[in-house]
Scaffold this active site. Structure first.
Site, PDB file in Angstrom:
ATOM      1  N   SER A  67      10.568 -15.740  13.795  1.00  0.00           N
ATOM      2  CA  SER A  67      10.469 -14.391  13.240  1.00  0.00           C
ATOM      3  C   SER A  67      11.419 -13.397  13.902  1.00  0.00           C
ATOM      4  O   SER A  67      11.787 -12.392  13.290  1.00  0.00           O
ATOM      5  CB  SER A  67       9.030 -13.879  13.358  1.00  0.00           C
ATOM      6  OG  SER A  67       8.593 -13.924  14.708  1.00  0.00           O
ATOM      7  N   ASP A 216       2.695  -4.530  16.323  1.00  0.00           N
ATOM      8  CA  ASP A 216       2.098  -5.739  16.882  1.00  0.00           C
ATOM      9  C   ASP A 216       2.505  -5.975  18.327  1.00  0.00           C
ATOM     10  O   ASP A 216       1.954  -6.844  19.011  1.00  0.00           O
ATOM     11  CB  ASP A 216       2.443  -6.967  16.035  1.00  0.00           C
ATOM     12  CG  ASP A 216       3.939  -7.209  15.908  1.00  0.00           C
ATOM     13  OD1 ASP A 216       4.729  -6.638  16.693  1.00  0.00           O
ATOM     14  OD2 ASP A 216       4.341  -7.990  15.018  1.00  0.00           O
ATOM     15  N   HIS A 219       7.288  -7.963  17.714  1.00  0.00           N
ATOM     16  CA  HIS A 219       8.525  -8.015  16.939  1.00  0.00           C
ATOM     17  C   HIS A 219       9.332  -6.727  17.095  1.00  0.00           C
ATOM     18  O   HIS A 219       8.783  -5.639  16.924  1.00  0.00           O
ATOM     19  CB  HIS A 219       8.215  -8.267  15.467  1.00  0.00           C
ATOM     20  CG  HIS A 219       7.543  -9.580  15.229  1.00  0.00           C
ATOM     21  ND1 HIS A 219       6.171  -9.702  15.097  1.00  0.00           N
ATOM     22  CD2 HIS A 219       8.055 -10.827  15.130  1.00  0.00           C
ATOM     23  CE1 HIS A 219       5.865 -10.986  14.905  1.00  0.00           C
ATOM     24  NE2 HIS A 219       6.995 -11.682  14.923  1.00  0.00           N
TER      25      HIS A 219
END
Length: 242
Positions: A67, A216, A219
């Site tokens: 990611s 979060d 990221h």
């Protein structure tokens, strides 16, 4: 970066020169007779396309990761670090195309499984950014190490001339000191053993900094990806043909 000129190009270029000469004679009122060597409109188009192919030929930089590479939560075509690298390369007028091959949630096992398909395309520089999801899931360190080594082996076997960059990753301390220390050393050990380029920590100056990460806390934001791109650039730049 110019690709190898196809074997048929000298003949095509000769015909192209005749085409220019013929055009000049027409403008002067002298009409050259039609012959088997006269360049047709379709042949002139073919010459133009072949020349454009040579001018636009580029080398490939493939970013293979999870990611982080995929640009989770952002517009990957603009904000993810591979896109930022492409903009940097374009600004320097370098003949490289950056491919974003990031998959959110990807583990080293998943990367190893999809690699054979990825290796069907020519790759000049391969940036390997995997392992974070292994660590967050507590996958045994030996398994992560073995998967990364298998990926490196496959790249070197399928494409010996491909240059590899291994991106290191670190884990938050809540995973336990023994595990986090062992995890971190996997990357440095593999880079040394395989004699490949190494980024010690791809999230350097980004990881753990709240304002550079999304809600979060994992990221990177747009600004975070700019820093990641610069970290990668410091290792990538010396490998490019200027």
């Amino acid at each position: 970066m110019l690709s190898k000129i196809p074997d048929q190009m000298p003949y095509k270029i000769l015909k192209f020169c005749y085409f220019i000469l013929a055009s000049f004679l027409w403008s002067c009122g002298e009409h050259p007779s039609t012959s088997p060597n006269t360049t047709t409109a379709s042949e002139a188009t073919e010459i133009k396309e072949s020349t454009e192919d040579i001018k636009t030929a580029t080398k490939t930089i493939l970013c293979f990761g999870d990611s982080i590479t995929a640009g989770y939560g952002l517009d990957d075509t603009v904000d993810a670090y591979p896109a930022i690298l492409q903009s940097k390369i374009d600004s320097l007028d370098l003949a490289y195309t950056v491919i974003n091959s990031g998959v959110s949630g990807e583990t080293t096992a998943g990367g190893k499984s999809r690699l054979p398909w990825i290796m069907k395309q020519p790759i000049d520089i391969f940036l390997l950014e995997l392992g974070a999801n292994d660590g967050l899931r507590g996958i045994p360190l030996a398994e992560t190490r073995a998967n990364l080594q298998a990926i490196i082996d496959m790249i070197q076997e399928k494409s010996p001339d491909t240059q590899i960059i291994l991106a290191g990753m670190q884990l938050p301390p809540n995973m336990g000191q023994e595990y986090t220390t062992g995890f971190r050393t996997i990357f440095s050990d593999l880079a040394k053993q395989n004699n490949i380029a190494f980024i010690p920590f791809i999230l350097k100056d980004v990881g753990g900094i709240a304002e550079l990460n999304q809600n979060d806390g994992i990221h990177p934001t747009v600004e975070g990806h700019k820093i990641v791109a610069q970290t990668v650039w410091e290792v990538l730049k010396p490998m490019l043909d200027f």
